[in-house]
Scaffold this active site. Structure first.
Site, short mmCIF file in Angstrom:
data_model
loop_
_atom_site.label_atom_id
_atom_site.label_comp_id
_atom_site.label_asym_id
_atom_site.label_seq_id
_atom_site.Cartn_x
_atom_site.Cartn_y
_atom_site.Cartn_z
CG HIS A 179 -2.06 0.94 1.16
ND1 HIS A 179 -2.10 2.01 0.29
CD2 HIS A 179 -3.23 0.98 1.85
CE1 HIS A 179 -3.24 2.67 0.45
NE2 HIS A 179 -3.95 2.05 1.39
CG HIS A 182 -5.41 5.96 -0.86
ND1 HIS A 182 -6.11 4.78 -0.69
CD2 HIS A 182 -5.45 6.23 -2.19
CE1 HIS A 182 -6.54 4.35 -1.87
NE2 HIS A 182 -6.14 5.23 -2.80
CE1 TYR A 184 -4.01 5.72 5.97
CE2 TYR A 184 -4.52 4.99 3.74
CZ TYR A 184 -4.93 5.40 4.99
OH TYR A 184 -6.28 5.49 5.27
#
Length: 375
Positions: A179, A182, A184
């Site tokens: 990931h 977004h 993070y």
């Protein structure tokens, strides 16, 4: 006489084509997008979580990307109900998820996650853990909101991702997704708005990729050569919808090239609306540009099958069913390789079966009530 395929049969024909990601053959082009559900108390995915994913696989989803799962670093998360991808009990729970999805005929990868500066001190699962990030700057730009990562911190997080990926292969998953989107942790390094470092991990666009590229390389070293590594990234951030990693294709290539070289097999390009062109002068969306610039397979995502983006869902808004013609046109042109579906699959576990089975008329509008259950 020329016979034109109906929209339903065209959808089935185009979406049913298999695709290969490194050593994994995905039977069709439909991906379940990762969506945080918080139905794993103690970070442990139970039988209800396994059944939730298996239902989508049984209905024809080709590849499931699980909800984000925290890697083994105390600052990685902010909820005791989000699953963790470390710990004996938690990994045993995940092994059952993989087994259930495979029994239903699907393929599945976990999304490995560290939230970085989005964390607030005092939150579970490790209340004493500080928020950490490239420069200690909050995702909203707040100075001094956490701790700027030291060399030791970087090594610990790199190791946590690599260990989680190794565990994923060991317990039967088909690949991993990292990931990097977004707002993070990995994205905080990629974005100049949160990365103010003056060492080798900050500066120009290429330097800002170094941390993510080292994670990719460490993961690649820990898993088999044919084990797929997917990297999810975005331009937008949760705290800054108009943020950009790259203003031009050239800037985007500078960011993506080191990640591809480090061992990314496919990119998952997250947008709020897949049909929006990414750069002026071209109809290509972010996944389309990513494929063109890297040569790697790409996954597109963003309000597939619906007429409103997912942010409205958290405000209690519903969305109507949207036609798939634009999506199919782009797939037919090989703009991207796979299509991730989020809220439509939350609403209806049978979404893929309906689309692949010429039953488009049975698709349901999205209701925000779908967020409240694990059906």
């Amino acid at each position: 006489m020329t016979v034109t395929a109906s929209p339903a049969s065209r959808a089935a024909e185009i979406l049913s084509r298999p695709v290969t990601l490194n050593g994994l053959t995905v039977p069709n082009r439909i991906v379940m997008a990762p969506m945080t559900r918080q139905f794993s108390p103690g970070g442990l995915p139970g039988e209800d979580v396994a059944s939730y994913y298996a239902r989508r696989a049984a209905a024809g989803v080709g590849l499931i990307v699980t909800e984000g799962t925290y890697v083994g670093h105390e600052s990685a998360g902010s909820s005791d109900r989000v699953p963790r991808f470390h710990g004996e009990e938690q990994l045993a729970g995940w092994a059952k998820v993989a087994e259930s999805v495979h029994a239903a005929g699907g393929r599945v990868v976990p999304q490995l996650w560290h939230i970085g500066m989005v964390r607030r001190q005092g939150e579970p699962p490790y209340a004493d853990a500080p928020a950490v990030g490239p420069s200690g700057i909050g995702a909203d730009g707040t100075e001094g909101a956490g701790k700027a990562m030291t060399r030791s911190d970087l090594d610990e997080v790199i190791g946590a991702f690599a260990e989680a990926a190794s565990a994923a292969e060991r317990i039967g998953f088909d690949g991993v997704e990292l990931h990097g989107a977004h707002g993070y942790l990995l994205d905080q390094f990629l974005w100049a708005g949160t990365n103010r470092r003056t060492d080798a991990y900050g500066g120009d666009a290429v330097a800002r990729t170094r941390f993510a590229a080292e994670i990719v390389a460490a993961v690649r070293e820990k898993v088999s050569p044919e084990f797929p590594v997917i990297f999810r990234y975005s331009q937008w951030k949760q705290q800054a919808y108009d943020a950009k990693l790259a203003e031009t294709p050239q800037e985007l290539e500078a960011i993506l090239a080191p990640l591809a070289a480090a061992g990314v097999d496919a990119f998952h390009a997250s947008t709020r609306r897949y049909w929006v062109p990414e750069f002026e002068g071209s109809d290509l969306n972010l996944a389309g540009w990513t494929r063109k610039l890297t040569g790697r397979p790409t996954i597109t995502v963003g309000s597939v099958g619906l007429d409103g983006d997912f942010l409205g869902a958290f405000a209690g808004e519903g969305s109507s069913v949207q036609g798939l013609d634009n999506l199919l046109d782009r797939l037919e042109r090989d703009e991207f390789d796979l299509v991730a579906v989020g809220r439509a699959l939350l609403q209806d576990p049978q979404w893929a079966a309906k689309v692949l089975g010429d039953r488009l008329g049975e698709l349901q509008p999205y209701s925000a009530a779908a967020l409240k259950t694990l059906s």
